[in-house]
Motif scaffolding. Structure first.
Motif, PDB file in Angstrom:
ATOM      1  N   ALA A   1      -2.168  -0.113  12.055  1.00  0.00           N
ATOM      2  CA  ALA A   1      -1.524  -1.307  11.507  1.00  0.00           C
ATOM      3  C   ALA A   1      -1.307  -2.364  12.585  1.00  0.00           C
ATOM      4  O   ALA A   1      -1.440  -3.570  12.327  1.00  0.00           O
TER       5      ALA A   1
ATOM      6  N   VAL B   1       4.588  -0.999   8.709  1.00  0.00           N
ATOM      7  CA  VAL B   1       4.642   0.348   8.155  1.00  0.00           C
ATOM      8  C   VAL B   1       6.106   0.752   8.017  1.00  0.00           C
ATOM      9  O   VAL B   1       6.828   0.835   9.005  1.00  0.00           O
TER      10      VAL B   1
ATOM     11  N   THR C   1      -4.469   6.149   3.212  1.00  0.00           N
ATOM     12  CA  THR C   1      -3.877   4.897   3.703  1.00  0.00           C
ATOM     13  C   THR C   1      -4.720   4.312   4.832  1.00  0.00           C
ATOM     14  O   THR C   1      -5.020   3.114   4.848  1.00  0.00           O
TER      15      THR C   1
ATOM     16  N   LEU D   1      -6.793   0.731   4.890  1.00  0.00           N
ATOM     17  CA  LEU D   1      -6.606  -0.291   5.933  1.00  0.00           C
ATOM     18  C   LEU D   1      -7.927  -0.628   6.612  1.00  0.00           C
ATOM     19  O   LEU D   1      -8.213  -1.804   6.896  1.00  0.00           O
TER      20      LEU D   1
ATOM     21  N   THR E   1       0.842  -6.518   9.399  1.00  0.00           N
ATOM     22  CA  THR E   1       0.910  -5.251   8.666  1.00  0.00           C
ATOM     23  C   THR E   1       2.081  -4.434   9.183  1.00  0.00           C
ATOM     24  O   THR E   1       2.109  -4.036  10.349  1.00  0.00           O
TER      25      THR E   1
ATOM     26  N   ILE F   1       0.853  -1.182   0.000  1.00  0.00           N
ATOM     27  CA  ILE F   1       0.000   0.000   0.000  1.00  0.00           C
ATOM     28  C   ILE F   1       0.890   1.233   0.000  1.00  0.00           C
ATOM     29  O   ILE F   1       1.711   1.406   0.907  1.00  0.00           O
ATOM     30  N   THR F   2       0.761   2.078  -1.014  1.00  0.00           N
ATOM     31  CA  THR F   2       1.576   3.283  -1.081  1.00  0.00           C
ATOM     32  C   THR F   2       0.771   4.414  -1.705  1.00  0.00           C
ATOM     33  O   THR F   2       0.375   4.340  -2.862  1.00  0.00           O
TER      34      THR F   2
ATOM     35  N   VAL G   1       2.955  -1.244   4.266  1.00  0.00           N
ATOM     36  CA  VAL G   1       2.550   0.138   4.012  1.00  0.00           C
ATOM     37  C   VAL G   1       3.809   0.997   3.936  1.00  0.00           C
ATOM     38  O   VAL G   1       4.675   0.907   4.803  1.00  0.00           O
TER      39      VAL G   1
END
Length: 233
Positions: A107, A116, A71, A75, A114, A60-61, A91
């Motif tokens: 996250a 980050v 973002t 999520l 997840t 995810i970006t 992420v």
């Protein structure tokens, strides 16, 4: 200008007929996208690992800043989706993103792993080792294409719409228009992401950009400079 560069998909040299001299060279399209060398270096590895399409690593970006916290909305939408049991999510955000702390907390509460990552310097590797990306339609679109990374794209600004439409029409990416009903739309897309579609997204996107755009532009600049010198002589 002596040379015109527009790296966007869907643009044509004719779009500039009334703006430049008739003999001005034009470099049009993502084959001239100015990417860092790492994307061309990771291209072969990325395409080879996609011969066996799967969904285990999701990237995810939304750009370095993500002012509107798209973002976090993504999520939250994923939290309610029926996803593969072994899915891992990465992420990527910038250190100055205003919602960074909130996304990190979010996250940690997800029911699938997840992580980050902040201010990464190995974006090409992260993309190459991801199976699917949820991303904004900025300049990273050409980075994803160079690696054949299937993408669900989100438009975060008006100036991204033209590229999003062009990518979707070329079969290089799928498009979710907004995050209001993200869970339902994403679940629908996931259910339809069979091996055939994933393979098609990889092939179509990889055909748009090879990652050698900077070299192509340099070559054209050198040739143009040589031509101009010969005219002066």
């Amino acid at each position: 200008c002596d040379l015109l560069l527009d790296q966007n998909l869907g643009r044509k040299a004719a779009d500039y007929n009334q703006l430049i001299n008739s003999d001005t060279p034009t470099l049009i399209g993502p084959s001239y996208a100015l990417l860092r060398p790492e994307f061309a270096q990771w291209r072969t590895h990325s395409l080879q690992r996609r011969t066996n399409q799967q969904l285990k690593n999701l990237l995810i970006t939304m750009g370095g800043v993500d002012q509107t916290n798209t973002t976090g909305k993504v999520l939250e939408g994923l939290r309610n989706c029926d996803l593969p049991k072994d899915l891992k999510v990465t992420v990527v955000m910038g250190a100055t993103a205003p919602w960074l702390a909130e996304v990190q907390t979010q996250a940690a509460s997800m029911h699938f792993p997840t992580q980050v990552l902040v201010n990464v310097n190995n974006m090409a590797q992260l993309m190459a080792e991801s199976d699917l990306c949820i991303g904004a339609v900025g300049s990273t679109a050409w980075e994803r294409c160079s690696l054949g990374l299937p993408c669900i794209q989100l438009v975060l600004a008006d100036n991204q719409k033209e590229a999003a439409v062009a990518l979707a029409e070329s079969g290089a990416a799928v498009w979710i228009n907004g995050t209001a009903h993200f869970t339902q739309e994403f679940q629908h897309l996931i259910d339809g992401l069979d091996t055939k579609l994933m393979k098609s997204l990889t092939e179509r996107s990889a055909g748009i950009c090879t990652g050698n755009g900077s070299e192509n532009v340099i070559t054209q600049i050198i040739q143009s400079s040589a031509h101009n010198r010969s005219l002066l002589q």
